[in-house]
Design an enzyme around this catalytic site. Sequence first.
Site, PDB file in Angstrom:
ATOM      1  N   SER A  44      10.207  10.317  -3.006  1.00 26.21           N
ATOM      2  CA  SER A  44      10.569  11.593  -3.633  1.00 26.21           C
ATOM      3  C   SER A  44      12.064  11.851  -3.476  1.00 26.21           C
ATOM      4  O   SER A  44      12.711  11.324  -2.561  1.00 26.21           O
ATOM      5  CB  SER A  44       9.794  12.738  -2.979  1.00 26.21           C
ATOM      6  OG  SER A  44       8.417  12.532  -3.120  1.00 26.21           O
TER       7      SER A  44
HETATM    8  N1  SAH Z   1       6.240  11.032   0.386  1.00 26.91           N
HETATM    9  C1  SAH Z   1       6.308   9.676  -0.045  1.00 26.91           C
HETATM   10  C2  SAH Z   1       5.788   9.625  -1.463  1.00 26.91           C
HETATM   11  C3  SAH Z   1       5.530   8.269  -1.962  1.00 26.91           C
HETATM   12  S1  SAH Z   1       4.924   8.245  -3.654  1.00 26.91           S
HETATM   13  C4  SAH Z   1       7.759   9.246  -0.003  1.00 26.91           C
HETATM   14  O1  SAH Z   1       8.615  10.053  -0.347  1.00 26.91           O
HETATM   15  O2  SAH Z   1       8.041   8.112   0.384  1.00 26.91           O
HETATM   16  C5  SAH Z   1       3.236   8.610  -3.422  1.00 26.91           C
HETATM   17  C6  SAH Z   1       2.487   7.651  -2.553  1.00 26.91           C
HETATM   18  O3  SAH Z   1       1.101   8.003  -2.627  1.00 26.91           O
HETATM   19  C7  SAH Z   1       2.579   6.207  -2.994  1.00 26.91           C
HETATM   20  O4  SAH Z   1       3.076   5.451  -1.915  1.00 26.91           O
HETATM   21  C8  SAH Z   1       1.150   5.831  -3.348  1.00 26.91           C
HETATM   22  O5  SAH Z   1       0.860   4.480  -3.028  1.00 26.91           O
HETATM   23  C9  SAH Z   1       0.361   6.816  -2.517  1.00 26.91           C
HETATM   24  N2  SAH Z   1      -1.005   7.113  -2.981  1.00 26.91           N
HETATM   25  C10 SAH Z   1      -1.433   7.383  -4.240  1.00 26.91           C
HETATM   26  N3  SAH Z   1      -2.770   7.596  -4.257  1.00 26.91           N
HETATM   27  C11 SAH Z   1      -3.197   7.463  -2.966  1.00 26.91           C
HETATM   28  C12 SAH Z   1      -4.460   7.556  -2.331  1.00 26.91           C
HETATM   29  N4  SAH Z   1      -5.587   7.814  -3.004  1.00 26.91           N
HETATM   30  N5  SAH Z   1      -4.516   7.376  -1.004  1.00 26.91           N
HETATM   31  C13 SAH Z   1      -3.396   7.079  -0.276  1.00 26.91           C
HETATM   32  N6  SAH Z   1      -2.173   6.962  -0.814  1.00 26.91           N
HETATM   33  C14 SAH Z   1      -2.067   7.163  -2.149  1.00 26.91           C
END
Ligand code: SAH
Length: 242
Positions: A77
Amino acid sequence: MEVLRSIFNCGPRRLWTSGSSDKNKAMVEQLERYGIVQSKRVKEVMEAIDRALFVPAETRSPYYDSPMPIGYNATISAPHMHATCLELLEKNLQPGMRALDVGSGTGYLTACFAMMVGPQGCVVGVEHIPDLVSFSIDNIKKSVAEPLLNGDSLSIHAADGRQGWPELAPYDAIHVGAAAPEIPQPLLDQLKPGGRMVIPVGTVFQELKVVDKNLDGSISVRDETSVRYVPLTSKAAQLNAY
Ligand code: SAH
């Protein structure tokens, strides 16, 4: 001699002022000027956790205020979103408190949460892409949050975050880093009375929702701002580009 001394004195200092941690500090100061970083604790934690350690090495401008690809159809993000979520959760990330970070991705926010709740607190990251779990643990090991990984206070697990992490519930703070079509019931169940969840909800149009569980167990929900996150979905759907 004087010239040499000035080279040796100035050289390292010039390098230092253009170093990674100073650029991170400049990013936090910019977020403060825009009124996004407001509290001393959020400022301190964002200064302590260098964002550059959490973006893939080839990323040219780790401090640029934009989401950035981290592989697997996911993004880290933007700094202003991280700051917004940290501010919204600040009162629920006091020392000794318990937090869950769903979709923990790079581990950046997980590390910030862990620093805020400290060694007496407990933070769990849940991320469904195993390679991102290893990436996030490696990132945290390079950061000042590293000692917390060795105790019981910080862990990251490969699992479906839509189920939360019931083993360590209930949580004072739950952050969801991917957009859910609706608020998953297991996450509501795992929120402590007095606890707060910040979660993007929606598909094409998404709102960042602030969900408070009141002391009588009732739920209050409000919209904070419109956002655009990757979906909270199954691993297969994500790897097939949704
Ligand atoms: N806060 C993190 C956001 C990463 S993007 C950052 O800033 O680094 C969102 C993340 O959610 C991704 O890494 C994706 O793999 C994860 N994600 C999506 N669906 C998911 C699920 N059902 N369970 C666990 N992780 C999930």
